[in-house]
Design a protein around this motif. Structure first.
Motif, PDB file in Angstrom:
ATOM      1  N   THR A 159       0.658  -1.175  -0.117  1.00  0.00           N
ATOM      2  CA  THR A 159       0.208   0.060   0.066  1.00  0.00           C
ATOM      3  C   THR A 159       0.787   1.314  -0.013  1.00  0.00           C
ATOM      4  O   THR A 159       0.782   2.291  -0.874  1.00  0.00           O
ATOM      5  CB  THR A 159      -0.900  -0.064   1.361  1.00  0.00           C
ATOM      6  N   VAL A 162       2.945   1.635  -3.333  1.00  0.00           N
ATOM      7  CA  VAL A 162       2.016   2.102  -4.548  1.00  0.00           C
ATOM      8  C   VAL A 162       1.758   3.782  -4.056  1.00  0.00           C
ATOM      9  O   VAL A 162       1.946   4.261  -5.421  1.00  0.00           O
ATOM     10  CB  VAL A 162       0.964   1.383  -4.535  1.00  0.00           C
ATOM     11  N   LEU A 167       1.174   3.249  -9.547  1.00  0.00           N
ATOM     12  CA  LEU A 167       0.766   2.004  -9.994  1.00  0.00           C
ATOM     13  C   LEU A 167       1.848   1.443 -11.044  1.00  0.00           C
ATOM     14  O   LEU A 167       2.078   0.291 -11.023  1.00  0.00           O
ATOM     15  CB  LEU A 167      -0.914   1.748 -10.142  1.00  0.00           C
ATOM     16  N   CYS A 170       5.288   0.765  -9.623  1.00  0.00           N
ATOM     17  CA  CYS A 170       5.297  -0.506  -8.900  1.00  0.00           C
ATOM     18  C   CYS A 170       5.055  -2.076  -9.556  1.00  0.00           C
ATOM     19  O   CYS A 170       5.675  -2.914  -9.260  1.00  0.00           O
ATOM     20  CB  CYS A 170       4.335  -0.433  -7.823  1.00  0.00           C
ATOM     21  N   PHE A 232       2.274  -7.447  -5.111  1.00  0.00           N
ATOM     22  CA  PHE A 232       1.912  -6.044  -6.260  1.00  0.00           C
ATOM     23  C   PHE A 232       0.802  -6.383  -7.248  1.00  0.00           C
ATOM     24  O   PHE A 232       0.119  -5.680  -7.768  1.00  0.00           O
ATOM     25  CB  PHE A 232       2.995  -5.727  -6.618  1.00  0.00           C
ATOM     26  N   CYS A 235      -2.759  -7.515  -4.766  1.00  0.00           N
ATOM     27  CA  CYS A 235      -3.540  -6.375  -3.926  1.00  0.00           C
ATOM     28  C   CYS A 235      -3.904  -5.266  -4.610  1.00  0.00           C
ATOM     29  O   CYS A 235      -4.636  -4.164  -4.214  1.00  0.00           O
ATOM     30  CB  CYS A 235      -2.376  -6.034  -2.615  1.00  0.00           C
ATOM     31  N   THR A 236      -3.482  -5.178  -6.056  1.00  0.00           N
ATOM     32  CA  THR A 236      -3.800  -3.889  -6.839  1.00  0.00           C
ATOM     33  C   THR A 236      -5.079  -3.875  -7.790  1.00  0.00           C
ATOM     34  O   THR A 236      -5.215  -2.936  -8.268  1.00  0.00           O
ATOM     35  CB  THR A 236      -2.534  -3.571  -7.610  1.00  0.00           C
ATOM     36  N   LEU A 239      -7.697  -1.311  -7.200  1.00  0.00           N
ATOM     37  CA  LEU A 239      -7.072  -0.053  -7.571  1.00  0.00           C
ATOM     38  C   LEU A 239      -7.011   0.213  -9.270  1.00  0.00           C
ATOM     39  O   LEU A 239      -7.478   1.182  -9.461  1.00  0.00           O
ATOM     40  CB  LEU A 239      -5.673   0.208  -7.149  1.00  0.00           C
ATOM     41  N   THR A 470      -5.891  -0.236  -2.623  1.00  0.00           N
ATOM     42  CA  THR A 470      -4.806  -1.045  -2.233  1.00  0.00           C
ATOM     43  C   THR A 470      -4.730  -1.513  -0.900  1.00  0.00           C
ATOM     44  O   THR A 470      -4.507  -2.857  -0.641  1.00  0.00           O
ATOM     45  CB  THR A 470      -3.458  -0.389  -2.711  1.00  0.00           C
ATOM     46  N   SER A 474      -5.108  -5.293   0.494  1.00  0.00           N
ATOM     47  CA  SER A 474      -4.010  -6.032   1.146  1.00  0.00           C
ATOM     48  C   SER A 474      -4.406  -6.503   2.499  1.00  0.00           C
ATOM     49  O   SER A 474      -3.970  -7.619   2.892  1.00  0.00           O
ATOM     50  CB  SER A 474      -2.833  -4.713   1.675  1.00  0.00           C
TER      51      SER A 474
END
Length: 597
Positions: A159, A162, A167, A170, A232, A235-236, A239, A470, A474
């Motif tokens: 989190t 990013v 984004l 990362c 990465f 968890c994205t 987003l 994110t 997470s």
């Protein structure tokens, strides 16, 4: 299985997944470029524009040509005090409508492929544990454990990383890290046959061990690098959906990106089971993964972008216009758990990921109990299970995108999950083993349990709006992975228990596995807890201006009408708790705003 057969299966899987993404794109992209919004309860009189122009072809005149809104008719809003300047020379965010771009499918494709590769790498040796142990002197399970522990640790860092670097950087950086880890795992021993064929003795240069494989510590280092990169990609997805996809596409896009790792697990069993049958095959297998990872990473570096010029939804437009800055991860977590309604989608997410992980971990025992004994048949059944998870997320998530029926669909999925778990552990003595029933139950479980994860990832983001997407995912990934890790040894012990049911009745006499009983109990408890969800869908209400009938949902329609002033609280006839909570919050917010003026 031969190498060519395994490679063919892999290509079929990738081709099928590409067709699925293309199909989703075809069904979610409208025919007309502009869809006027007719709902009288809209918060703002905007039109929702889906442009077919690529990002590099959006000059100011094309943007204005795509719009069909008289800016003088728009109500003034607080967006005029935005910290971030609007694009295309506009002086106010009031003159900007939400837009979506074709680039969103490129973004989704790369994130999904990276997620696929990361879980393929994690479970790459699960289908050939004996070959791995003979080659390295260590168990495949221990390597997977190291990967998963690194994954959980990295989730705490995603989190804030990013939020600081964005984004694009990362995802690209994580892709490079994963590719580097793959080459550490592979080495260059696979080039030895080529060197020998041309008469070059390069064994001392490209092979660290006599058998051509890298030393075990180097393999572990490469595996830890991939484990650190994976969060990465995991968890994205919420987003990415918020930044690039319209409000009626987000659950579908999140389902694709979030569940594509399941295809990676299926690929590991199908391709790994066919290639990793010897030390030489293991060499080629690791090399194949490294090459594919390098190709996808190169594409990510060239084509993956950070965010579109104009946000895709009213809720995201408002966040950008106000210059919202995401707080540190720890502060976000405290805020989430203080938000009414956050814990219930979290529980549903953890329940789903725990059930799918445990069933996947014991797939061999489950299938053999049902009469599926051939290893290739078991691998196919496992691959079908993972594919069903993805398909369920796409189709059921697509329905939730349109209806916003997060609660009812989650309850239905949890109920069906409980139903399909029973045949996986139950053996009726009068009927005996039924392989067809076992496979159908497994596929049904994937279709029912799989969608719970992306739907509740989006629901958690909805109720915590304008929180960090994110950070939400997470928390869910950390909870899901930790609970899964704790449940695996419990399920392993429970699997040894085999209580008999109705022993005195020859018709009903049967027995059921203890681990399946455990999963059924977890599913029923989650179903009961989630049924109490009654929190407002804050982000969905903010998207009522998007012109895609999102406010046709009764609870959003009524709340938006009160906020707009076209009706009063006494005129609301829907008495649901969810509506009442949302109405109370909107009324409080409106009163506070009016008083401040």
């Amino acid at each position: 299985m031969t190498t060519s057969k395994a490679t063919t299966l892999f290509l079929v899987i990738v081709g099928t997944c590409s067709m699925l993404i293309t199909t989703v794109q075809a069904f979610t992209t409208p025919m007309a470029p502009t869809i006027p919004f007719q709902n009288t309860h809209a918060k703002k009189n905007w039109n929702f524009v889906r442009t077919s122009q690529p990002l590099h072809m959006l000059p100011e005149q094309q943007t204005h040509a795509a719009r069909n809104v008289n800016s003088s008719t728009r109500p003034s809003t607080e967006l005029q005090t935005a910290k971030q300047m609007p694009p295309n020379g506009e002086t106010s965010w009031d003159n900007i409508e939400p837009q979506v771009y074709p680039q969103r499918w490129v973004q989704l494709g790369y994130l999904s492929l990276l997620a696929l590769l990361s879980d393929w790498i994690c479970f790459s040796t699960a289908a050939a544990p004996s070959t791995f142990e003979d080659s390295f002197g260590h168990s495949s399970a221990s390597l997977i454990d190291l990967f998963l522990f690194t994954n959980v640790a990295s989730c705490f860092l995603v989190t804030d990383t990013v939020a600081k670097f964005g984004l694009q950087r990362c995802i690209q950086g994580a892709g490079v890290l994963m590719a580097a880890g793959c080459w550490l795992r592979s080495g260059f021993g696979f080039l030895l046959p080529v060197a020998n064929a041309v008469g070059i003795d390069a064994s001392n240069l490209i092979s660290a061990t006599p058998n051509g494989l890298v030393p075990y510590p180097v393999l572990v280092a490469g595996t830890l690098m991939v484990g650190a990169a994976q969060p990465f990609f995991q968890c994205t997805p919420p987003l990415l959906s918020a930044l690039w996809f319209a409000s009626d596409e987000r659950a579908t896009s999140t389902a694709v990106a979030l569940n594509f790792n399941q295809i990676g697990i299926a690929t590991a069993f199908l391709v790994g089971g066919g290639m990793a049958t010897s030390t030489e095959g293991l060499q080629s297998y690791f090399a194949l993964i490294a090459v594919l990872c390098t190709v996808v990473t190169a594409g990510t570096l060239l084509q993956f972008q950070d965010s579109p010029p104009i946000p895709p939804s009213s809720s995201e437009l408002e966040k950008v216009a106000k210059g919202e800055e995401e707080p540190p991860f720890v502060e976000s977590v405290k805020t989430f758990f203080a938000t009414p309604g956050f814990s219930r989608p979290l529980a549903a997410f953890i329940c789903s990921i725990s059930i799918t992980n445990i069933v996947g971990a014991f797939i061999d025992e489950v299938m053999e109990r049902g009469g599926v004994t051939e290893q290739f048949q078991i691998d196919l059944a496992g691959a079908g299970f993972e594919l069903a998870i993805l398909l369920g997320g796409i189709f059921i998530g697509g329905y939730v995108d349109k209806s916003k029926e997060y609660k009812n669909i989650t309850l239905a999925c949890l109920a069906m999950t409980t139903f399909f778990l029973v045949p996986l552990g139950l053996t009726d003595h009068a009927i005996g083993k039924e392989p067809v029933l076992m496979v159908l139950a497994l596929l049904g479980l994937g279709m029912a349990a799989g969608p719970v994860q992306p739907i509740n990832a989006e629901l958690a983001v909805d109720v915590t709006y304008p929180g960090d997407e994110t950070a939400v995912e997470s928390v869910q990934q950390i909870g899901g992975n930790l609970v899964s890790a704790l449940l695996v040894p419990v399920a392993e012990y429970a699997s040894r228990l085999d209580p008999e049911l109705f022993p005195k009745n020859p018709v009903l006499d049967s027995d059921i596995r203890g681990d399946v009983i455990l999963l059924i109990v977890i599913s029923i408890m989650t179903l009961s807890y989630f049924s109490g969800f009654d929190s407002p869908l804050k982000r969905s209400m903010a998207d009522c201006a998007d012109g895609n009938d999102v406010c046709d949902a009764p609870q959003l329609n009524a709340v938006a009408a009160v906020a707009e002033g076209t009706t009063t609280t006494t005129e609301m006839i829907n008495g649901d708790k969810e509506d009442s909570r949302a109405l109370e919050e909107v009324t409080t917010t409106t009163t506070t705003t009016t008083s401040s003026k």
